[in-house]
Design a protein around this motif. Structure first.
Motif, PDB file in Angstrom:
ATOM      1  N   SER A  85       8.654  13.255 -22.954  1.00  0.00           N
ATOM      2  CA  SER A  85       8.115  14.624 -23.059  1.00  0.00           C
ATOM      3  C   SER A  85       8.226  15.356 -21.728  1.00  0.00           C
ATOM      4  N   LEU A  86       9.390  15.276 -21.132  1.00  0.00           N
ATOM      5  CA  LEU A  86       9.586  15.858 -19.811  1.00  0.00           C
ATOM      6  C   LEU A  86       9.425  17.371 -19.831  1.00  0.00           C
ATOM      7  N   LYS A  87       8.904  17.885 -18.739  1.00  0.00           N
ATOM      8  CA  LYS A  87       8.655  19.312 -18.572  1.00  0.00           C
ATOM      9  C   LYS A  87       9.432  19.819 -17.356  1.00  0.00           C
ATOM     10  N   PRO A  88       9.728  21.107 -17.313  1.00  0.00           N
ATOM     11  CA  PRO A  88      10.430  21.640 -16.139  1.00  0.00           C
ATOM     12  C   PRO A  88       9.693  21.342 -14.833  1.00  0.00           C
ATOM     13  N   GLU A  89       8.381  21.283 -14.866  1.00  0.00           N
ATOM     14  CA  GLU A  89       7.616  21.001 -13.658  1.00  0.00           C
ATOM     15  C   GLU A  89       7.731  19.554 -13.197  1.00  0.00           C
ATOM     16  N   ASP A  90       8.374  18.705 -13.984  1.00  0.00           N
ATOM     17  CA  ASP A  90       8.652  17.333 -13.559  1.00  0.00           C
ATOM     18  C   ASP A  90       9.904  17.258 -12.684  1.00  0.00           C
ATOM     19  N   THR A  91      10.611  18.354 -12.552  1.00  0.00           N
ATOM     20  CA  THR A  91      11.815  18.389 -11.738  1.00  0.00           C
ATOM     21  C   THR A  91      11.490  18.062 -10.289  1.00  0.00           C
ATOM     22  N   ALA A  92      12.163  17.049  -9.759  1.00  0.00           N
ATOM     23  CA  ALA A  92      11.912  16.593  -8.383  1.00  0.00           C
ATOM     24  C   ALA A  92      12.846  15.442  -8.062  1.00  0.00           C
ATOM     25  N   ASP A  93      12.840  15.058  -6.807  1.00  0.00           N
ATOM     26  CA  ASP A  93      13.447  13.793  -6.403  1.00  0.00           C
ATOM     27  C   ASP A  93      12.377  12.712  -6.565  1.00  0.00           C
ATOM     28  N   TYR A  94      12.736  11.647  -7.239  1.00  0.00           N
ATOM     29  CA  TYR A  94      11.802  10.556  -7.509  1.00  0.00           C
ATOM     30  C   TYR A  94      12.136   9.367  -6.616  1.00  0.00           C
ATOM     31  N   TYR A  95      11.091   8.814  -6.016  1.00  0.00           N
ATOM     32  CA  TYR A  95      11.248   7.720  -5.062  1.00  0.00           C
ATOM     33  C   TYR A  95      10.442   6.507  -5.504  1.00  0.00           C
ATOM     34  N   CYS A  96      11.061   5.367  -5.385  1.00  0.00           N
ATOM     35  CA  CYS A  96      10.389   4.088  -5.583  1.00  0.00           C
ATOM     36  C   CYS A  96       9.851   3.636  -4.230  1.00  0.00           C
ATOM     37  N   ALA A  97       8.657   3.044  -4.230  1.00  0.00           N
ATOM     38  CA  ALA A  97       8.051   2.587  -2.988  1.00  0.00           C
ATOM     39  C   ALA A  97       7.385   1.235  -3.192  1.00  0.00           C
ATOM     40  N   ALA A  98       7.345   0.452  -2.131  1.00  0.00           N
ATOM     41  CA  ALA A  98       6.714  -0.863  -2.163  1.00  0.00           C
ATOM     42  C   ALA A  98       5.852  -1.031  -0.921  1.00  0.00           C
ATOM     43  N   ARG A  99       4.811  -1.815  -1.085  1.00  0.00           N
ATOM     44  CA  ARG A  99       3.940  -2.081   0.056  1.00  0.00           C
ATOM     45  C   ARG A  99       3.582  -3.559   0.067  1.00  0.00           C
ATOM     46  N   ALA A 100       3.322  -4.071   1.279  1.00  0.00           N
ATOM     47  CA  ALA A 100       3.015  -5.494   1.446  1.00  0.00           C
ATOM     48  C   ALA A 100       1.538  -5.735   1.175  1.00  0.00           C
ATOM     49  N   MET A 101       1.046  -5.131   0.124  1.00  0.00           N
ATOM     50  CA  MET A 101      -0.331  -5.290  -0.311  1.00  0.00           C
ATOM     51  C   MET A 101      -0.314  -5.429  -1.822  1.00  0.00           C
ATOM     52  N   ARG A 102      -1.368  -5.973  -2.371  1.00  0.00           N
ATOM     53  CA  ARG A 102      -1.387  -6.221  -3.805  1.00  0.00           C
ATOM     54  C   ARG A 102      -1.906  -5.056  -4.623  1.00  0.00           C
ATOM     55  N   ILE A 103      -2.612  -4.132  -3.992  1.00  0.00           N
ATOM     56  CA  ILE A 103      -3.199  -3.032  -4.742  1.00  0.00           C
ATOM     57  C   ILE A 103      -2.437  -1.744  -4.481  1.00  0.00           C
ATOM     58  N   VAL A 104      -2.539  -0.835  -5.426  1.00  0.00           N
ATOM     59  CA  VAL A 104      -1.825   0.429  -5.354  1.00  0.00           C
ATOM     60  C   VAL A 104      -2.540   1.403  -4.428  1.00  0.00           C
ATOM     61  N   ASP A 105      -1.778   2.135  -3.679  1.00  0.00           N
ATOM     62  CA  ASP A 105      -2.278   3.228  -2.851  1.00  0.00           C
ATOM     63  C   ASP A 105      -1.600   4.497  -3.361  1.00  0.00           C
ATOM     64  N   THR A 106      -2.370   5.563  -3.544  1.00  0.00           N
ATOM     65  CA  THR A 106      -1.773   6.797  -4.048  1.00  0.00           C
ATOM     66  C   THR A 106      -1.233   7.684  -2.922  1.00  0.00           C
ATOM     67  N   ARG A 107      -1.376   7.243  -1.689  1.00  0.00           N
ATOM     68  CA  ARG A 107      -0.884   8.016  -0.548  1.00  0.00           C
ATOM     69  C   ARG A 107       0.489   7.507  -0.115  1.00  0.00           C
ATOM     70  N   PRO A 108       1.418   8.412   0.137  1.00  0.00           N
ATOM     71  CA  PRO A 108       2.745   7.978   0.608  1.00  0.00           C
ATOM     72  C   PRO A 108       2.666   7.139   1.881  1.00  0.00           C
ATOM     73  N   THR A 109       1.681   7.422   2.719  1.00  0.00           N
ATOM     74  CA  THR A 109       1.544   6.679   3.966  1.00  0.00           C
ATOM     75  C   THR A 109       1.171   5.221   3.745  1.00  0.00           C
ATOM     76  N   GLY A 110       0.790   4.884   2.543  1.00  0.00           N
ATOM     77  CA  GLY A 110       0.435   3.498   2.253  1.00  0.00           C
ATOM     78  C   GLY A 110       1.609   2.593   1.961  1.00  0.00           C
ATOM     79  N   TYR A 111       2.807   3.145   2.008  1.00  0.00           N
ATOM     80  CA  TYR A 111       4.003   2.386   1.634  1.00  0.00           C
ATOM     81  C   TYR A 111       4.985   2.324   2.790  1.00  0.00           C
ATOM     82  N   ALA A 112       5.428   1.109   3.089  1.00  0.00           N
ATOM     83  CA  ALA A 112       6.359   0.910   4.190  1.00  0.00           C
ATOM     84  C   ALA A 112       7.818   0.953   3.742  1.00  0.00           C
TER      85      ALA A 112
END
Length: 124
Positions: A85-112
């Protein structure tokens, strides 16, 4: 060191679907929290979805809740983002990120570790 390679972006009409893939090397996806972020032109990078190390806890931003689904394939060391159900507002560059921690962080700075990004364009 972790290397992430995304694929699956493209051009789709509003209401359509895309499936993004992220293959990790250097560290197994099963031992890291993984996430998808996106960045539209002129905007800050924002959290889209995340999966903790166990794969049992999924997190979504309000804007994609109910439309996007994150999943992983431990054997392939990969994480996926099914976008429906994609919308025009979903238009963006999408990035995969990983961190050396087990829990999710919603901040980009949380990912190395970051992939190079894949472009998603949704036409109206």
């Amino acid at each position: 060191q972790v290397q992430l390679v995304e694929s699956g972006g493209g051009l789709v009409q509003a209401g359509g679907s895309l499936r993004l893939s992220c293959v990790a090397s250097g560290r197994t996806a099963s031992s890291s929290a993984m996430a998808w972020f996106r960045q539209a032109p002129g905007k800050e990078r924002e959290f889209v979805s995340g999966l903790d190390w166990s794969g049992r806890n999924e997190y979504y931003s309000d804007s994609v809740e109910g439309r996007f689904t994150i999943s992983r394939d431990v054997a392939k060391n990969a994480v996926f983002l099914q976008m429906n159900s994609l919308k025009p507002e979903d238009t963006a560059d999408y990035y995969c990120a990983a961190r050396a921690m087990r829990i999710v962080d919603t901040r980009p700075t949380g990912y190395a570790y970051w992939g190079q990004g894949t472009q998603v364009t949704v036409s109206s």
